[in-house]
Design an enzyme around this catalytic site. Sequence first.
Site, mmCIF file in Angstrom:
data_model
loop_
_atom_site.group_PDB
_atom_site.id
_atom_site.type_symbol
_atom_site.label_atom_id
_atom_site.label_comp_id
_atom_site.label_asym_id
_atom_site.label_seq_id
_atom_site.Cartn_x
_atom_site.Cartn_y
_atom_site.Cartn_z
ATOM 1 N N LYS A 187 42.517 35.331 44.077
ATOM 2 C CA LYS A 187 41.684 35.797 45.200
ATOM 3 C C LYS A 187 40.259 36.084 44.737
ATOM 4 C CE LYS A 187 41.694 40.247 43.830
ATOM 5 N NZ LYS A 187 40.577 41.211 43.690
ATOM 6 N N SER A 250 32.868 44.725 46.397
ATOM 7 C CA SER A 250 33.408 43.606 45.624
ATOM 8 C C SER A 250 32.377 43.016 44.669
ATOM 9 C CB SER A 250 33.911 42.506 46.564
ATOM 10 O OG SER A 250 34.243 41.342 45.841
ATOM 11 N N ARG A 251 32.637 43.119 43.384
ATOM 12 C CA ARG A 251 31.741 42.503 42.394
ATOM 13 C C ARG A 251 31.765 40.984 42.505
ATOM 14 N NH1 ARG A 251 32.696 45.641 36.635
ATOM 15 N NH2 ARG A 251 32.262 47.764 37.350
ATOM 16 N N GLU A 276 35.591 39.190 37.351
ATOM 17 C CA GLU A 276 36.855 38.555 36.984
ATOM 18 C C GLU A 276 36.990 37.156 37.588
ATOM 19 O OE1 GLU A 276 38.708 39.398 34.726
ATOM 20 O OE2 GLU A 276 38.840 41.569 34.519
#
Length: 326
Positions: A187, A250-251, A276
């Site tokens: 995701k 959200s990074r 990530e």
Amino acid sequence: MAKITVLGAGGWGLALALTLFENKHQVAVWSPFAQEVENLNATRKNDKLLKGITIPKEITVTDDISISSGSDITVIATPSFAVRQTAKRLKEVENHGIVVNVAKGFEADTMLRLSEVIKEELPSSFVAVLSGPSHAEEVARKIPTMLTVSGSDLNSLKTVQQIFSNNFLRVYTNTDIVGVELGGALKNIIAVAAGVCDGIGLGDNSKAALITRGLAEMIRLGESMGANASTFSGLSGIGDLIVTCTSVHSRNHRFGELVGKGTSVSEALDTVGTVEGYFACKMAYSLAKKYNVDAPIIQVCYELLYNGYSVKDVVEPLMTRPFKNE
């Protein structure tokens, strides 16, 4: 009262430590960085990651990993690239209890899921994975959140469920660890793509389509690797996908948006920090090739992030593919 050690003093590690302390457990947080430990002990805050949140003095913060000895649960809350090194250090500590991994991603080069990495280093430990839509900033502020814990032994999962759950954090059990881990890792890639979508000025129609077709790619790759398709309709799949693709916290989305606006990949990484989805994209691209899975969004992301693909050219390859049934 259980004894819990959290390995990793980032936002998510601290948020979980606060939650476990709220649940009346004995909690310690370990960091390998002496300066980070000193700062946390001096200020009892990490305003960069959890602004306005105070860490109670009863939570021990240390750089001595032996603190995990005698723990009922040891949580690994490091970035994905540090999971193996952390598990190796934990190997030195006897009686560290159930190991709960909360990192999301793959190990570089080996393409292993992170629970597989941990099991290689800690073969005698029971390893569980805790995943789902859960920004640390919100959990630390006690905003209602739901997660899934996964592993091979249901009784151990129920222990984790009971220890972590309270009136603002609800934990479900799921024995499909492959699906739960892949949902959490894949995701992030789709969230990067959603950020690019916003960065180049596309609309809600575009992003909704991207998220939907991204989920289809996650399911195809997941099934090819032994996951259950139904897992991706749960918290660790579509739940985590929605929050990571749309949240200001959200990074991965923030990184993608910067790239979409023309910032170089390297500069965007420097600005956002650990992303990530950037690391997972390379591994997922290789896994899709290995399992012969059609994954056009993952492929476009890979070309954009690693092969100098132009942001201007990200839409056409997805919109002009051969016609097919949904």
